[in-house]
Design a protein around this motif. Structure first.
Motif, PDB file in Angstrom:
ATOM      1  N   ILE A 236     -11.184 -33.047   5.891  1.00  0.00           N
ATOM      2  CA  ILE A 236      -9.646 -32.276   4.841  1.00  0.00           C
ATOM      3  C   ILE A 236      -8.883 -33.063   6.304  1.00  0.00           C
ATOM      4  N   ILE A 237      -9.430 -32.281   7.266  1.00  0.00           N
ATOM      5  CA  ILE A 237      -7.711 -31.749   7.927  1.00  0.00           C
ATOM      6  C   ILE A 237      -7.902 -33.144   8.324  1.00  0.00           C
ATOM      7  N   GLY A 238      -8.863 -34.094   9.120  1.00  0.00           N
ATOM      8  CA  GLY A 238      -8.633 -35.230   9.545  1.00  0.00           C
ATOM      9  C   GLY A 238      -8.139 -36.109   8.323  1.00  0.00           C
ATOM     10  N   ALA A 239      -8.267 -35.849   6.796  1.00  0.00           N
ATOM     11  CA  ALA A 239      -7.779 -37.164   6.361  1.00  0.00           C
ATOM     12  C   ALA A 239      -6.472 -36.517   5.487  1.00  0.00           C
ATOM     13  N   TYR A 240      -6.130 -35.005   5.768  1.00  0.00           N
ATOM     14  CA  TYR A 240      -4.553 -35.062   6.291  1.00  0.00           C
ATOM     15  C   TYR A 240      -4.006 -35.612   6.878  1.00  0.00           C
ATOM     16  N   ALA A 241      -4.823 -35.600   8.545  1.00  0.00           N
ATOM     17  CA  ALA A 241      -3.139 -35.832   9.209  1.00  0.00           C
ATOM     18  C   ALA A 241      -3.321 -37.057  10.164  1.00  0.00           C
ATOM     19  N   TYR A 242      -4.941 -38.234   9.124  1.00  0.00           N
ATOM     20  CA  TYR A 242      -5.026 -39.817   8.667  1.00  0.00           C
ATOM     21  C   TYR A 242      -3.735 -40.125   7.817  1.00  0.00           C
ATOM     22  N   LEU A 243      -2.661 -38.631   6.801  1.00  0.00           N
ATOM     23  CA  LEU A 243      -1.891 -39.255   5.505  1.00  0.00           C
ATOM     24  C   LEU A 243      -0.701 -39.240   6.837  1.00  0.00           C
TER      25      LEU A 243
ATOM     26  N   GLU B 140       0.713 -46.800   7.482  1.00  0.00           N
ATOM     27  CA  GLU B 140      -0.352 -47.830   6.079  1.00  0.00           C
ATOM     28  C   GLU B 140      -1.582 -46.806   5.890  1.00  0.00           C
ATOM     29  N   THR B 141      -2.127 -46.111   4.701  1.00  0.00           N
ATOM     30  CA  THR B 141      -3.127 -46.319   4.051  1.00  0.00           C
ATOM     31  C   THR B 141      -4.068 -46.517   3.853  1.00  0.00           C
ATOM     32  N   ASN B 142      -5.982 -46.343   4.562  1.00  0.00           N
ATOM     33  CA  ASN B 142      -6.686 -47.445   3.643  1.00  0.00           C
ATOM     34  C   ASN B 142      -6.645 -46.132   2.026  1.00  0.00           C
ATOM     35  N   PRO B 143      -6.564 -46.558   0.648  1.00  0.00           N
ATOM     36  CA  PRO B 143      -7.178 -44.864   0.060  1.00  0.00           C
ATOM     37  C   PRO B 143      -8.036 -44.949  -0.307  1.00  0.00           C
ATOM     38  N   TYR B 144      -9.006 -45.885   0.215  1.00  0.00           N
ATOM     39  CA  TYR B 144     -10.596 -45.730   0.126  1.00  0.00           C
ATOM     40  C   TYR B 144     -11.130 -44.623   1.500  1.00  0.00           C
ATOM     41  N   ILE B 145     -10.338 -44.755   2.690  1.00  0.00           N
ATOM     42  CA  ILE B 145     -10.831 -43.457   3.760  1.00  0.00           C
ATOM     43  C   ILE B 145      -9.947 -42.431   2.949  1.00  0.00           C
ATOM     44  N   LEU B 146      -8.843 -42.447   2.759  1.00  0.00           N
ATOM     45  CA  LEU B 146      -7.983 -41.538   2.542  1.00  0.00           C
ATOM     46  C   LEU B 146      -9.130 -40.323   1.470  1.00  0.00           C
ATOM     47  N   HIS B 147      -9.421 -41.353   0.040  1.00  0.00           N
ATOM     48  CA  HIS B 147      -9.331 -40.223  -0.558  1.00  0.00           C
ATOM     49  C   HIS B 147     -11.094 -40.161  -0.958  1.00  0.00           C
ATOM     50  N   GLY B 148     -11.913 -40.828   0.317  1.00  0.00           N
ATOM     51  CA  GLY B 148     -13.639 -40.542   0.699  1.00  0.00           C
ATOM     52  C   GLY B 148     -13.194 -39.380   1.143  1.00  0.00           C
ATOM     53  N   THR B 149     -13.449 -39.645   2.443  1.00  0.00           N
ATOM     54  CA  THR B 149     -12.611 -38.641   3.244  1.00  0.00           C
ATOM     55  C   THR B 149     -12.609 -37.247   2.353  1.00  0.00           C
ATOM     56  N   ASN B 150     -11.589 -37.438   1.333  1.00  0.00           N
ATOM     57  CA  ASN B 150     -11.166 -35.309   0.913  1.00  0.00           C
ATOM     58  C   ASN B 150     -12.584 -35.653  -0.411  1.00  0.00           C
ATOM     59  N   LEU B 151     -12.884 -36.759  -0.630  1.00  0.00           N
ATOM     60  CA  LEU B 151     -13.891 -36.415  -1.268  1.00  0.00           C
ATOM     61  C   LEU B 151     -14.856 -35.659  -0.691  1.00  0.00           C
ATOM     62  N   THR B 152     -15.473 -36.254   0.508  1.00  0.00           N
ATOM     63  CA  THR B 152     -16.846 -35.695   1.259  1.00  0.00           C
ATOM     64  C   THR B 152     -16.029 -34.528   1.650  1.00  0.00           C
ATOM     65  N   GLY B 153     -15.311 -33.998   2.120  1.00  0.00           N
ATOM     66  CA  GLY B 153     -15.162 -32.460   2.467  1.00  0.00           C
ATOM     67  C   GLY B 153     -15.217 -31.985   1.167  1.00  0.00           C
ATOM     68  N   ALA B 154     -14.578 -31.976   0.190  1.00  0.00           N
ATOM     69  CA  ALA B 154     -14.560 -30.984  -0.348  1.00  0.00           C
ATOM     70  C   ALA B 154     -16.145 -30.744  -1.286  1.00  0.00           C
ATOM     71  N   THR B 155     -16.834 -31.966  -1.329  1.00  0.00           N
ATOM     72  CA  THR B 155     -17.821 -31.740  -1.417  1.00  0.00           C
ATOM     73  C   THR B 155     -19.187 -31.115  -0.334  1.00  0.00           C
TER      74      THR B 155
END
Length: 84
Positions: free
Chosen positions: A17-24, A29-44
């Motif tokens: 989750i921290i990595g996804a936020y740093a990436y954002l 330009e962000t890739n939504p699959y990387i951003l949201h996929g990493t957030n979903l993985t972190g939440a899981t």
């Protein structure tokens, strides 16, 4: 007290989750699959940890975090489908 497996899983989820936020924040330009996929993985991963070491407010937060990430992934998939 040594860290158990559930706590270690939770730390990996936190790092996602921290990595996804740093990436954002840092990417031009962000890739939504990387951003949201990493957030979903972190939440899981955090949810797995929280099921073992129950903290209800944090568990509810991870549920919302996962729902937002899934919404972002669905939105990205629909946009990709519409573009092709």
């Amino acid at each position: 007290m040594p860290l158990d497996w559930a706590s270690l899983v939770g730390f990996v989820g936190t790092a996602c989750i921290i990595g996804a936020y740093a990436y954002l924040t840092l990417a031009d330009e962000t890739n939504p699959y990387i951003l949201h996929g990493t957030n979903l993985t972190g939440a899981t991963l955090l949810t797995v940890s929280l099921v073992v070491h129950t903290n209800w407010p944090s568990l509810v937060l991870e549920g919302f975090w996962a729902a937002i990430a899934i919404t972002g992934l669905v939105k990205a998939l629909r946009a990709r489908k519409a573009a092709s």
